[in-house]
Design an enzyme around this catalytic site. Structure first.
Site, short mmCIF file in Angstrom:
data_model
loop_
_atom_site.label_atom_id
_atom_site.label_comp_id
_atom_site.label_asym_id
_atom_site.label_seq_id
_atom_site.Cartn_x
_atom_site.Cartn_y
_atom_site.Cartn_z
N TYR A 257 7.87 6.48 56.83
CA TYR A 257 7.97 5.17 56.17
C TYR A 257 7.22 4.14 57.00
O TYR A 257 7.00 4.31 58.20
CB TYR A 257 9.43 4.76 55.96
CG TYR A 257 10.19 4.41 57.23
CD1 TYR A 257 10.22 3.11 57.72
CD2 TYR A 257 10.88 5.39 57.93
CE1 TYR A 257 10.92 2.79 58.87
CE2 TYR A 257 11.59 5.09 59.09
CZ TYR A 257 11.61 3.78 59.55
OH TYR A 257 12.29 3.47 60.70
N CYS A 258 6.82 3.05 56.34
CA CYS A 258 6.15 1.95 57.01
C CYS A 258 6.47 0.67 56.23
O CYS A 258 7.37 0.66 55.39
CB CYS A 258 4.65 2.20 57.13
SG CYS A 258 3.83 2.61 55.58
N THR A 259 5.75 -0.40 56.47
CA THR A 259 6.10 -1.69 55.87
C THR A 259 5.90 -1.70 54.37
O THR A 259 6.81 -1.97 53.59
CB THR A 259 5.28 -2.82 56.52
OG1 THR A 259 5.50 -2.82 57.93
CG2 THR A 259 5.69 -4.17 55.94
N VAL A 286 9.23 -0.19 53.38
CA VAL A 286 10.47 -0.92 53.61
C VAL A 286 10.61 -2.07 52.62
O VAL A 286 11.73 -2.43 52.21
CB VAL A 286 10.53 -1.44 55.06
CG1 VAL A 286 11.81 -2.24 55.30
CG2 VAL A 286 10.44 -0.30 56.05
#
Length: 326
Positions: A257-259, A286
């Site tokens: 996962y990342c921003t 996110v």
């Protein structure tokens, strides 16, 4: 050209396109993008809006029948009248300097501010848009011979305001991966998991959960049991992640996962290219998960703790009230 209507989300007033036909008329905003012969009404019924099976690797498609509903429900704007959003898309983009110049001039004319990167592999954009211009931006994209059908639903931020002082459109890699990441590599996309299903994936036995953001982003907010290499750049992180995963079985579960999703799309494609077969990523990052949490907070506990760090004037968006670091 527009009349006003009410969206289903919190009764936010948003403009809506008139009628069931799509109009393509040359106006100052679009004249350099639309072929002269397209300045007619499309009298045939609008064909179904079809895309590539991937959300981000898109092929050229017909105009969607209802531009006004593509990004609904619309968020409540900040007190300054701005909403913040992001999107990215991988596709073959030619005439990069010309594209950059058009984006800079024409989006600036709409009052849009933000940070946009364009390259031969597509576009990566983080924008703050006057609420009254949301439909104008979507219409511009779908009337463009370059971007039509290639930009999926906007990824709305969790908190809204004018997060940028000005608009900067730059020619540069979409992400600084440190390795050559062409469209042939990006075609090895990871499997995208919807935010509502992410919690189940996190419970997968022996899953390696990778936070593909920077260390300081990880410190202020993260998913439980996530691993984040102690580095400051995506280039260094990708190197360490590839080394870390090289010792795992090829079918071992990897969750990333990342921003907003783009770093994981790139990293996941690189890992798939390395031969790993069970790589999944959180669709929309996110930001999208935070939206899901706010919709379901009364019935579902958040698996993310703390804040989602942002590289703009907001400096972060609250997902949960826990303070992990300052």
């Amino acid at each position: 050209m527009f009349r006003r209507g009410v969206s289903v989300a919190r009764r936010v007033v948003a403009p809506r396109l008139r009628g069931t036909h799509v109009w393509i008329q040359p106006q100052p905003l679009y004249t350099q993008w639309i072929k002269p012969r397209s300045a007619i009404r499309l009298t045939e019924p609008a064909r179904r809006y079809t895309t590539h099976s991937s959300l981000y690797l898109r092929t050229h498609t017909d105009l969607p029948p209802q531009l006004s509903t593509m990004d609904a429900p619309y968020p409540v704007p900040g007190s300054d009248g701005f909403v913040t959003l992001s999107f990215y898309s991988f596709f073959s983009l030619q005439s990069i300097q010309t594209t950059r110049s058009h984006l800079q001039a024409q989006w600036e004319a709409l009052g849009i501010v933000g940070r946009v990167y364009v390259s031969n592999e597509g576009i990566n954009a983080q924008l703050s848009v006057p609420f009254a211009k949301i439909i104008d931006l979507r219409e511009w994209l779908e009337h463009s011979t370059v971007f039509r059908g290639r930009i999926s639903r906007f990824n709305w931020a969790l908190e809204h305001s004018q997060a940028f002082k000005a608009l900067h459109v730059r020619v540069r890699p979409l992400v600084a991966a440190g390795v050559e990441v062409g469209l042939d590599v990006l075609a090895n996309e990871p499997e995208y998991v919807e935010p509502k299903d992410w919690g189940k994936e996190l419970d997968t036995p022996d899953a390696l959960v990778l936070d593909m953001r920077n260390t300081y982003e990880y410190r202020v907010g993260r998913f439980d049991n996530a691993v984040c290499p102690d580095v400051d750049t995506f280039r260094e992180e990708l190197d360490q992640v590839r080394t870390m995963c090289s010792t795992r079985p090829r079918d071992a579960p990897i969750l990333m996962y990342c921003t907003g999703g783009i770093r994981c799309s790139v990293a996941g494609a690189v890992l798939r290219g390395d031969g790993l077969t069970n790589v999944k990523t959180l669709r929309g990052g996110v930001i999208a998960y935070g939206q899901h949490v706010r919709k379901t907070q009364e019935t579902q506990e958040s698996r993310f703790r703390g804040k989602n760090f942002t590289f703009d004037k907001r400096r972060g968006e609250v997902v949960t009230s826990e303070i992990l670091a300052k």
